[in-house]
Design an enzyme around this catalytic site. Structure first.
Site, mmCIF file in Angstrom:
data_model
loop_
_atom_site.group_PDB
_atom_site.id
_atom_site.type_symbol
_atom_site.label_atom_id
_atom_site.label_comp_id
_atom_site.label_asym_id
_atom_site.label_seq_id
_atom_site.Cartn_x
_atom_site.Cartn_y
_atom_site.Cartn_z
ATOM 1 N N ASP A 13 -18.304 -32.753 -10.628
ATOM 2 C CA ASP A 13 -19.432 -33.352 -11.358
ATOM 3 C C ASP A 13 -20.337 -34.180 -10.448
ATOM 4 O O ASP A 13 -20.931 -35.157 -10.885
ATOM 5 C CB ASP A 13 -18.940 -34.227 -12.529
ATOM 6 C CG ASP A 13 -17.980 -33.471 -13.425
ATOM 7 O OD1 ASP A 13 -18.276 -32.311 -13.736
ATOM 8 O OD2 ASP A 13 -16.916 -34.028 -13.765
ATOM 9 N N LYS A 16 -23.646 -30.586 -8.018
ATOM 10 C CA LYS A 16 -23.808 -29.414 -7.142
ATOM 11 C C LYS A 16 -24.823 -28.438 -7.714
ATOM 12 O O LYS A 16 -25.557 -27.791 -6.981
ATOM 13 C CB LYS A 16 -22.462 -28.700 -6.958
ATOM 14 C CG LYS A 16 -21.429 -29.525 -6.228
ATOM 15 C CD LYS A 16 -20.086 -28.816 -6.150
ATOM 16 C CE LYS A 16 -19.386 -28.689 -7.478
ATOM 17 N NZ LYS A 16 -18.959 -29.960 -8.093
ATOM 18 N N GLY A 40 -18.825 -26.948 -14.986
ATOM 19 C CA GLY A 40 -20.064 -27.001 -15.765
ATOM 20 C C GLY A 40 -21.155 -27.486 -14.839
ATOM 21 O O GLY A 40 -21.138 -28.632 -14.421
ATOM 22 N N HIS A 41 -22.061 -26.589 -14.472
ATOM 23 C CA HIS A 41 -23.109 -26.953 -13.518
ATOM 24 C C HIS A 41 -24.421 -27.130 -14.264
ATOM 25 O O HIS A 41 -24.969 -26.181 -14.815
ATOM 26 C CB HIS A 41 -23.216 -25.892 -12.423
ATOM 27 C CG HIS A 41 -22.022 -25.873 -11.524
ATOM 28 N ND1 HIS A 41 -21.767 -24.896 -10.609
ATOM 29 C CD2 HIS A 41 -21.001 -26.762 -11.407
ATOM 30 C CE1 HIS A 41 -20.634 -25.181 -9.965
ATOM 31 N NE2 HIS A 41 -20.156 -26.293 -10.445
ATOM 32 N N THR A 42 -24.894 -28.368 -14.281
ATOM 33 C CA THR A 42 -26.132 -28.657 -15.003
ATOM 34 C C THR A 42 -27.324 -28.395 -14.088
ATOM 35 O O THR A 42 -27.354 -28.870 -12.954
ATOM 36 C CB THR A 42 -26.140 -30.131 -15.455
ATOM 37 O OG1 THR A 42 -24.959 -30.349 -16.219
ATOM 38 C CG2 THR A 42 -27.366 -30.455 -16.296
ATOM 39 N N THR A 128 -9.114 -28.758 -18.524
ATOM 40 C CA THR A 128 -10.248 -28.435 -19.395
ATOM 41 C C THR A 128 -9.819 -27.469 -20.505
ATOM 42 O O THR A 128 -10.614 -27.135 -21.368
ATOM 43 C CB THR A 128 -11.382 -27.784 -18.585
ATOM 44 O OG1 THR A 128 -10.864 -26.600 -17.975
ATOM 45 C CG2 THR A 128 -11.911 -28.734 -17.516
ATOM 46 N N GLN A 223 -15.876 -27.750 -8.992
ATOM 47 C CA GLN A 223 -14.953 -28.899 -8.906
ATOM 48 C C GLN A 223 -15.224 -29.693 -7.605
ATOM 49 O O GLN A 223 -16.317 -29.621 -7.074
ATOM 50 C CB GLN A 223 -13.479 -28.472 -8.998
ATOM 51 C CG GLN A 223 -13.087 -27.926 -10.360
ATOM 52 C CD GLN A 223 -13.370 -26.455 -10.527
ATOM 53 O OE1 GLN A 223 -13.100 -25.666 -9.655
ATOM 54 N NE2 GLN A 223 -13.910 -26.069 -11.663
ATOM 55 N N PRO A 303 -15.651 -38.225 -22.191
ATOM 56 C CA PRO A 303 -16.267 -39.281 -21.381
ATOM 57 C C PRO A 303 -15.640 -39.280 -19.992
ATOM 58 O O PRO A 303 -14.427 -39.125 -19.850
ATOM 59 C CB PRO A 303 -15.923 -40.580 -22.124
ATOM 60 C CG PRO A 303 -14.996 -40.216 -23.222
ATOM 61 C CD PRO A 303 -14.898 -38.729 -23.336
ATOM 62 N N ASP A 332 -30.564 -42.827 -8.555
ATOM 63 C CA ASP A 332 -31.378 -43.541 -9.551
ATOM 64 C C ASP A 332 -30.524 -44.225 -10.629
ATOM 65 O O ASP A 332 -30.975 -45.169 -11.267
ATOM 66 C CB ASP A 332 -32.361 -42.575 -10.218
ATOM 67 C CG ASP A 332 -31.639 -41.371 -10.811
ATOM 68 O OD1 ASP A 332 -30.948 -40.670 -10.050
ATOM 69 O OD2 ASP A 332 -31.741 -41.150 -12.036
HETATM 70 P P1 IMP Z 1 -8.276 -27.358 -14.939
HETATM 71 O O1 IMP Z 1 -9.079 -26.970 -13.741
HETATM 72 O O2 IMP Z 1 -8.945 -27.040 -16.245
HETATM 73 O O3 IMP Z 1 -6.872 -26.833 -14.860
HETATM 74 O O4 IMP Z 1 -8.130 -28.963 -14.928
HETATM 75 C C1 IMP Z 1 -7.425 -29.645 -13.918
HETATM 76 C C2 IMP Z 1 -8.123 -30.948 -13.575
HETATM 77 O O5 IMP Z 1 -9.366 -30.681 -12.946
HETATM 78 C C3 IMP Z 1 -8.467 -31.830 -14.787
HETATM 79 O O6 IMP Z 1 -8.390 -33.188 -14.392
HETATM 80 C C4 IMP Z 1 -9.906 -31.476 -15.087
HETATM 81 O O7 IMP Z 1 -10.580 -32.505 -15.772
HETATM 82 C C5 IMP Z 1 -10.434 -31.294 -13.670
HETATM 83 N N1 IMP Z 1 -11.588 -30.384 -13.600
HETATM 84 C C6 IMP Z 1 -11.585 -29.038 -13.685
HETATM 85 N N2 IMP Z 1 -12.821 -28.551 -13.545
HETATM 86 C C7 IMP Z 1 -13.620 -29.604 -13.351
HETATM 87 C C8 IMP Z 1 -15.024 -29.732 -13.105
HETATM 88 O O8 IMP Z 1 -15.776 -28.757 -13.019
HETATM 89 N N3 IMP Z 1 -15.489 -30.998 -12.957
HETATM 90 C C9 IMP Z 1 -14.681 -32.084 -12.997
HETATM 91 N N4 IMP Z 1 -13.360 -32.011 -13.204
HETATM 92 C C10 IMP Z 1 -12.838 -30.775 -13.381
#
Ligand code: IMP
Length: 427
Positions: A13, A16, A40-42, A128, A223, A303, A332
């Site tokens: 987050d 990227k 999730g890429h915004t 997730t 990630q 959150p 910002d």
């Molecule tokens: P998983 O990848 O769904 O198995 O989650 C494993 C850990 O990685 C958890 O703490 C998720 O919240 C975190 N996680 C997985 N994908 C993302 C991402 O794109 N952004 C931030 N945290 C992520």
């Protein structure tokens, strides 16, 4: 021969999506290398506000060939919904390719993800819930199905039957559910196959021809490094490697072809899910960062935990990835603060340490040692050149550069594509 990897350098987050959307305008190819729709890429650009999960953030540039690489865990249902949503908003996807080697997320992966999390109780990871871990487990245990299998219906059906029966036999803890209905799942996936077939290819020669021809190639990470199974806060990590090394692997590009590794850092830290987070704030400032930065998960809406910039963790990330430079995002969001803290070292059992331990219980005992810097208390949204930033904002950037030993080539001062300061080209 510019091949640039854009890697998340914290816990994901970091923004990227914005950086890749920006750089992809110059690139002939953008490759999403690992992870799945846990990401999730915004992206906010002149075409609108988008939350991408699987499609590379380069998709908004029709001349950029976008590749979903071999290292991705691909949920075909999610991908098709994303493609449909893009089409509905006038974004074309004729420039998209999918590696035949990418592993498929199957319905039982989602169920197993939920069952495993529930069984962990207070030790849960906070995944997730997108089935990503169980999909990679099957990849490594050599029982996964891949995008290329969708191209041969008879083979797909047979492999699915074998994999499902085997999984069912060894996962007695997972309840009865429609995910075990081989015929129904095969019918659903073969429907997806009809729509996805035109995109599925062996992409290794295509990618490497582009590299050999000197095209500008971007590898997009998902990630962040601190969620890496080897170098993150194991076991509170994801299941693919979000490091530069993982990006090369997932893209099918040899590491010696890489010309630039850029790490994306947010100007503060966030984390979703469980696990150690030394600079986490449980006070009004943490709350203010979350609200001002809309720090809620793009994929799950959860959150995000918020805290100060952690230069110890960041240096670890610079080392593990071998970063050449960095992008600093969401500067910002700090606009209103009068004082800003940066964690420069930890105190562990009365000793000052400057490394990021691999042991969660050790990290939990680390107390951040902060250095305080003045805030700038003015909006930086309109700054487009580095010199236009207020002196205190430049001092913050330069202190981070000193602590990390890498230059911040890109600084993001707002969510829009043009709200960016580009100090040096990274591609
Ligand atoms: P998983 O990848 O769904 O198995 O989650 C494993 C850990 O990685 C958890 O703490 C998720 O919240 C975190 N996680 C997985 N994908 C993302 C991402 O794109 N952004 C931030 N945290 C992520």
């Amino acid at each position: 021969m510019p091949v640039t990897a854009v890697v998340g350098a914290q816990w994901g987050d970091e923004g990227k999506g914005k950086i890749v959307d920006l750089l992809a305008g110059e690139a002939q190819m953008a490759i999403r290398a690992q992870g799945g729709d846990n990401a999730g890429h915004t992206v906010i650009n002149p075409q609108g506000h988008f939350a991408l999960h699987l499609v590379p953030a380069g998709i908004f540039h029709p001349d950029t060939l976008c590749v979903i690489g071999s290292g991705v865990a691909l949920n075909p249902e999610v991908l098709l919904a994303e493609i449909d949503a893009l089409h509905a908003r006038g974004v074309r996807t004729d420039n998209l390719l999918i590696s035949e080697r990418a592993h498929l997320v199957l319905p039982y992966h989602l169920l197993i993800d939920r069952v495993e999390e529930a069984s962990l109780g207070p030790a849960r990871i906070g995944t997730t819930g997108r089935g990503i871990g169980p999909c990679y487990v099957d990849k490594v245990s050599r029982t996964g199905l891949r995008a290329g299998d969708l191209l041969n219906p008879a083979e797909f059906r047979a492999k699915l039957a074998f994999a499902t029966e085997r999984k069912r036999a060894i996962r007695a803890d997972v309840p009865d559910d429609p995910v075990w209905d081989i015929d129904a799942v095969a019918a659903r996936y073969l429907d997806y196959a009809e729509r996805l077939a035109p995109y599925i290819r062996e992409v290794v020669p295509i990618v490497n021809r582009a590299v050999a021809a000197g095209q500008k190639v971007l590898i997009e990470g998902a990630q962040g490094t601190l969620l890496d199974p080897d170098y993150g806060t194991y076991p509170f990590v994801t299941s693919s490697s979000p490091t530069v090394q993982g990006l090369c692997l997932g893209a099918g590009i040899g590491p010696k072809r890489l010309t630039h590794a850029v790490g994306v850092f947010k100007a503060y830290c966030t984390r979703v899910g469980a696990g150690p987070f030394p600079t986490e704030l449980h006070d009004a400032i943490g709350e203010a960062l979350r609200e001002r930065g809309h720090e809620y998960g793009t994929t799950t809406g959860r959150p995000r935990r918020c805290g100060w910039f952690d230069a110890v963790a960041a240096r670890h990330s610079v080392q593990v990835n071998g970063l050449d430079s960095a992008a600093l995002t969401r500067l910002d969001i700090l606009d209103a603060l009068d004082r800003i803290q940066v964690c420069v070292a930890y105190e562990l059992d009365g000793q000052r340490i400057d490394y990021f331990s691999g042991i969660p219980s050790v990290l939990e005992r680390c107390r951040p040692i902060y250095e305080e810097l003045p805030g700038w208390q003015t909006s930086i949204h309109r700054c487009r050149r580095y010199e236009e930033l207020p002196p205190a904002a430049r001092r913050y950037v330069e202190r981070l550069e000193e602590l990390l030993g890498v230059p911040f080539d890109i600084i993001s001062v707002g969510a829009q594509r043009e709200q960016t300061i580009c100090r040096r080209s990274v591609l």
